[in-house]
Write an enzyme that holds these catalytic residues in place. Structure first.
Site, PDB file in Angstrom:
ATOM      1  N   MET A   1      55.434  32.334 -40.432  1.00  0.00           N
ATOM      2  CA  MET A   1      55.591  31.113 -41.202  1.00  0.00           C
ATOM      3  C   MET A   1      55.247  29.920 -40.311  1.00  0.00           C
ATOM      4  O   MET A   1      56.040  29.520 -39.480  1.00  0.00           O
ATOM      5  CB  MET A   1      57.028  31.010 -41.720  1.00  0.00           C
ATOM      6  CG  MET A   1      57.281  29.754 -42.522  1.00  0.00           C
ATOM      7  SD  MET A   1      58.955  29.650 -43.170  1.00  0.00           S
ATOM      8  CE  MET A   1      58.776  30.572 -44.666  1.00  0.00           C
ATOM      9  N   PRO A   2      54.051  29.331 -40.452  1.00  0.00           N
ATOM     10  CA  PRO A   2      53.666  28.181 -39.630  1.00  0.00           C
ATOM     11  C   PRO A   2      54.456  26.927 -39.999  1.00  0.00           C
ATOM     12  O   PRO A   2      54.657  26.620 -41.181  1.00  0.00           O
ATOM     13  CB  PRO A   2      52.190  27.987 -39.951  1.00  0.00           C
ATOM     14  CG  PRO A   2      51.735  29.283 -40.538  1.00  0.00           C
ATOM     15  CD  PRO A   2      52.927  29.845 -41.232  1.00  0.00           C
ATOM     16  N   HIS A   3      54.892  26.216 -38.966  1.00  0.00           N
ATOM     17  CA  HIS A   3      55.578  24.928 -39.128  1.00  0.00           C
ATOM     18  C   HIS A   3      54.766  23.892 -38.378  1.00  0.00           C
ATOM     19  O   HIS A   3      54.433  24.082 -37.209  1.00  0.00           O
ATOM     20  CB  HIS A   3      56.991  24.970 -38.545  1.00  0.00           C
ATOM     21  CG  HIS A   3      57.860  26.020 -39.164  1.00  0.00           C
ATOM     22  ND1 HIS A   3      58.441  25.869 -40.386  1.00  0.00           N
ATOM     23  CD2 HIS A   3      58.226  27.241 -38.723  1.00  0.00           C
ATOM     24  CE1 HIS A   3      59.139  26.957 -40.670  1.00  0.00           C
ATOM     25  NE2 HIS A   3      59.015  27.806 -39.675  1.00  0.00           N
ATOM     26  N   THR A  40      54.883  24.978 -43.706  1.00  0.00           N
ATOM     27  CA  THR A  40      55.724  23.795 -43.876  1.00  0.00           C
ATOM     28  C   THR A  40      55.184  22.674 -43.003  1.00  0.00           C
ATOM     29  O   THR A  40      54.688  22.902 -41.894  1.00  0.00           O
ATOM     30  CB  THR A  40      57.194  24.063 -43.495  1.00  0.00           C
ATOM     31  OG1 THR A  40      57.260  24.459 -42.127  1.00  0.00           O
ATOM     32  CG2 THR A  40      57.799  25.145 -44.360  1.00  0.00           C
TER      33      THR A  40
END
Length: 61
Positions: A1-3, A40
């Site tokens: 999940m890239p932030h 996100t």
């Protein structure tokens, strides 16, 4: 999940922020091969009085 965290001086419109987060999301999704739903983006705005370049506050420009 890239932030992704985007730090910038305050003053952009909501429309500009919407365009920014959409393009960042698209770029990260494509580059990292991650579903857009997992990307996100957090915008961290700072006042011009808290940012300086070459020894001068941005608020002094």
């Amino acid at each position: 999940m890239p932030h992704v965290v985007v730090r910038m001086i305050e003053g952009r419109t909501e429309e500009q922020k919407r365009a920014l987060v959409q393009r960042v999301t698209d770029a990260v999704s494509e580059t990292a091969n991650a579903p857009k739903e997992n990307v996100t983006v957090y915008i961290e705005e700072m006042p011009k009085t808290n940012y300086a370049v070459a020894g001068k506050l941005a608020s002094d420009k």
